[in-house]
Design a protein around this motif. Structure first.
Motif, PDB file in Angstrom:
ATOM      1  N   MET A  26     100.581  58.576  40.839  1.00 20.71           N
ATOM      2  CA  MET A  26     101.360  58.737  39.612  1.00 20.71           C
ATOM      3  C   MET A  26     100.528  58.587  38.334  1.00 20.71           C
ATOM      4  SD  MET A  26     103.463  55.137  39.578  1.00 20.71           S
ATOM      5  CE  MET A  26     103.952  55.077  37.874  1.00 20.71           C
ATOM      6  N   ASP A  27      99.279  58.124  38.428  1.00 18.04           N
ATOM      7  CA  ASP A  27      98.440  57.978  37.241  1.00 18.04           C
ATOM      8  C   ASP A  27      97.995  59.321  36.678  1.00 18.04           C
ATOM      9  OD1 ASP A  27      98.615  55.202  37.467  1.00 18.04           O
ATOM     10  OD2 ASP A  27      96.750  55.051  38.607  1.00 18.04           O
ATOM     11  N   ASN A  28      97.885  60.341  37.551  1.00 15.83           N
ATOM     12  CA  ASN A  28      97.455  61.662  37.095  1.00 15.83           C
ATOM     13  C   ASN A  28      98.570  62.332  36.291  1.00 15.83           C
ATOM     14  OD1 ASN A  28      95.052  61.375  38.427  1.00 15.83           O
ATOM     15  ND2 ASN A  28      95.361  63.067  39.820  1.00 15.83           N
ATOM     16  N   ASP A  29      98.167  63.095  35.294  1.00 16.53           N
ATOM     17  CA  ASP A  29      99.145  63.873  34.535  1.00 16.53           C
ATOM     18  C   ASP A  29      99.047  65.345  34.940  1.00 16.53           C
ATOM     19  OD1 ASP A  29      96.918  64.895  33.151  1.00 16.53           O
ATOM     20  OD2 ASP A  29      97.277  63.671  31.375  1.00 16.53           O
ATOM     21  N   VAL A  30      99.765  66.198  34.254  1.00 16.70           N
ATOM     22  CA  VAL A  30      99.799  67.619  34.630  1.00 16.70           C
ATOM     23  C   VAL A  30      98.453  68.304  34.454  1.00 16.70           C
ATOM     24  CG1 VAL A  30     102.261  67.844  34.197  1.00 16.70           C
ATOM     25  CG2 VAL A  30     100.636  68.368  32.365  1.00 16.70           C
ATOM     26  N   PRO A  82      92.202  60.531  43.623  1.00 19.08           N
ATOM     27  CA  PRO A  82      91.959  59.158  44.074  1.00 19.08           C
ATOM     28  C   PRO A  82      90.559  58.690  43.666  1.00 19.08           C
ATOM     29  CG  PRO A  82      91.547  60.665  45.890  1.00 19.08           C
ATOM     30  CD  PRO A  82      91.925  61.504  44.693  1.00 19.08           C
ATOM     31  N   GLN A  83      90.493  57.698  42.856  1.00 19.70           N
ATOM     32  CA  GLN A  83      89.231  57.051  42.486  1.00 19.70           C
ATOM     33  C   GLN A  83      89.468  55.554  42.410  1.00 19.70           C
ATOM     34  OE1 GLN A  83      88.250  59.192  38.711  1.00 19.70           O
ATOM     35  NE2 GLN A  83      86.180  59.280  39.556  1.00 19.70           N
ATOM     36  N   VAL A 103      86.878  46.234  27.037  1.00 21.44           N
ATOM     37  CA  VAL A 103      86.927  46.642  28.433  1.00 21.44           C
ATOM     38  C   VAL A 103      86.280  48.015  28.573  1.00 21.44           C
ATOM     39  CG1 VAL A 103      88.440  47.104  30.411  1.00 21.44           C
ATOM     40  CG2 VAL A 103      89.087  45.354  28.726  1.00 21.44           C
ATOM     41  N   GLY A 104      85.384  48.143  29.548  1.00 23.18           N
ATOM     42  CA  GLY A 104      84.801  49.430  29.895  1.00 23.18           C
ATOM     43  C   GLY A 104      85.322  49.842  31.258  1.00 23.18           C
ATOM     44  N   LEU A 105      85.765  51.087  31.380  1.00 20.10           N
ATOM     45  CA  LEU A 105      86.300  51.591  32.647  1.00 20.10           C
ATOM     46  C   LEU A 105      85.276  52.538  33.265  1.00 20.10           C
ATOM     47  CD1 LEU A 105      89.956  52.267  31.483  1.00 20.10           C
ATOM     48  CD2 LEU A 105      89.079  50.272  32.730  1.00 20.10           C
ATOM     49  N   PHE A 106      84.837  52.196  34.468  1.00 20.45           N
ATOM     50  CA  PHE A 106      83.783  52.927  35.158  1.00 20.45           C
ATOM     51  C   PHE A 106      84.319  53.543  36.442  1.00 20.45           C
ATOM     52  CE2 PHE A 106      81.783  49.636  32.704  1.00 20.45           C
ATOM     53  CZ  PHE A 106      80.568  50.157  32.278  1.00 20.45           C
ATOM     54  N   ALA A 107      84.019  54.814  36.678  1.00 23.98           N
ATOM     55  CA  ALA A 107      84.237  55.367  38.009  1.00 23.98           C
ATOM     56  C   ALA A 107      83.279  54.618  38.930  1.00 23.98           C
ATOM     57  CB  ALA A 107      83.961  56.861  38.030  1.00 23.98           C
ATOM     58  N   GLN A 108      83.729  54.298  40.129  1.00 26.91           N
ATOM     59  CA  GLN A 108      82.893  53.526  41.044  1.00 26.91           C
ATOM     60  C   GLN A 108      81.540  54.195  41.229  1.00 26.91           C
ATOM     61  OE1 GLN A 108      84.486  52.664  45.033  1.00 26.91           O
ATOM     62  NE2 GLN A 108      84.337  50.531  44.396  1.00 26.91           N
ATOM     63  N   ASP A 109      80.485  53.399  41.160  1.00 30.50           N
ATOM     64  CA  ASP A 109      79.094  53.813  41.323  1.00 30.50           C
ATOM     65  C   ASP A 109      78.539  54.606  40.147  1.00 30.50           C
ATOM     66  OD1 ASP A 109      79.009  52.561  43.862  1.00 30.50           O
ATOM     67  OD2 ASP A 109      79.819  54.371  44.799  1.00 30.50           O
ATOM     68  N   GLU A 110      79.305  54.782  39.076  1.00 36.06           N
ATOM     69  CA  GLU A 110      78.789  55.465  37.890  1.00 36.06           C
ATOM     70  C   GLU A 110      78.163  54.442  36.946  1.00 36.06           C
ATOM     71  OE1 GLU A 110      78.494  58.711  37.074  1.00 36.06           O
ATOM     72  OE2 GLU A 110      79.234  59.174  39.082  1.00 36.06           O
ATOM     73  N   PRO A 111      77.003  54.778  36.350  1.00 33.05           N
ATOM     74  CA  PRO A 111      76.318  53.814  35.489  1.00 33.05           C
ATOM     75  C   PRO A 111      76.924  53.671  34.092  1.00 33.05           C
ATOM     76  CG  PRO A 111      75.061  55.841  35.602  1.00 33.05           C
ATOM     77  CD  PRO A 111      76.211  55.989  36.561  1.00 33.05           C
ATOM     78  N   LEU A 112      77.595  54.710  33.583  1.00 36.34           N
ATOM     79  CA  LEU A 112      78.171  54.668  32.240  1.00 36.34           C
ATOM     80  C   LEU A 112      79.697  54.686  32.310  1.00 36.34           C
ATOM     81  CD1 LEU A 112      75.862  57.197  30.344  1.00 36.34           C
ATOM     82  CD2 LEU A 112      75.745  54.685  30.330  1.00 36.34           C
ATOM     83  N   CYS A 113      80.322  54.031  31.353  1.00 39.77           N
ATOM     84  CA  CYS A 113      81.778  53.968  31.347  1.00 39.77           C
ATOM     85  C   CYS A 113      82.381  55.333  31.012  1.00 39.77           C
ATOM     86  CB  CYS A 113      82.283  52.896  30.389  1.00 39.77           C
ATOM     87  SG  CYS A 113      81.895  53.128  28.654  1.00 39.77           S
TER      88      CYS A 113
END
Length: 146
Positions: A26-30, A82-83, A103-113
């Motif tokens: 449900m987090d994804n939008d159109v 899914p991430q 707060v910085g939000l990072f995709a898993q294993d990504e070095p930059l937010c």
């Protein structure tokens, strides 16, 4: 006239603590990525869950609660279900009764937010809703995040 510098993505080393957050369908939008309002929910979740787990915030019985008075977010790259997201947390300003969390939000294993933002809590008495000094245990923990 001086214009502020354009916000830039930051690395993981800019943050003091991390919390894993799982995206939901449900987090994804159109448009096929996480909707912007979800990011603010993740900020709240990352900070408050960390404080609760550290035993410095009692959301049900504590006499002091934090009220959000300001929020802001910059977006650099899309996130999508899914991430798994790593939320980096730091304290930028610690006042007598207020705290600016970043707060910085990072995709898993990504070095930059993929996004970074802040919100300010003013801590108040649960009953009167008037500002109170930060409880000692909360302040001590927050100092480790500066």
């Amino acid at each position: 006239m001086n214009t502020p510098a354009k916000p830039q993505a930051e690395g993981r080393d800019a943050y003091k603590a991390f919390r894993e957050i799982t995206t939901r369908w449900m987090d994804n939008d159109v448009y096929g990525h996480v909707n912007n309002v979800v990011y603010y929910s993740w900020f709240d979740t990352a900070v408050n869950a960390t404080l609760i787990e550290k035993g410095v915030l009692d959301i049900h019985g504590g006499s002091t609660i934090g009220l959000v008075i300001e929020t802001q977010c910059n977006y650099f790259a899309p996130l999508a279900f899914p991430q798994t997201i790593d939320a980096g947390i730091r304290v930028a300003k610690l006042g007598t009764s207020s705290v600016r969390y970043e707060v910085g939000l990072f995709a898993q294993d990504e070095p930059l937010c993929a996004a970074k933002g802040h919100f300010v809590h003013v801590y108040v008495d649960r009953e009167t809703r008037r500002p109170v000094p930060l409880p000692p245990a909360l302040k001590a923990y927050l100092e480790t995040l500066t």
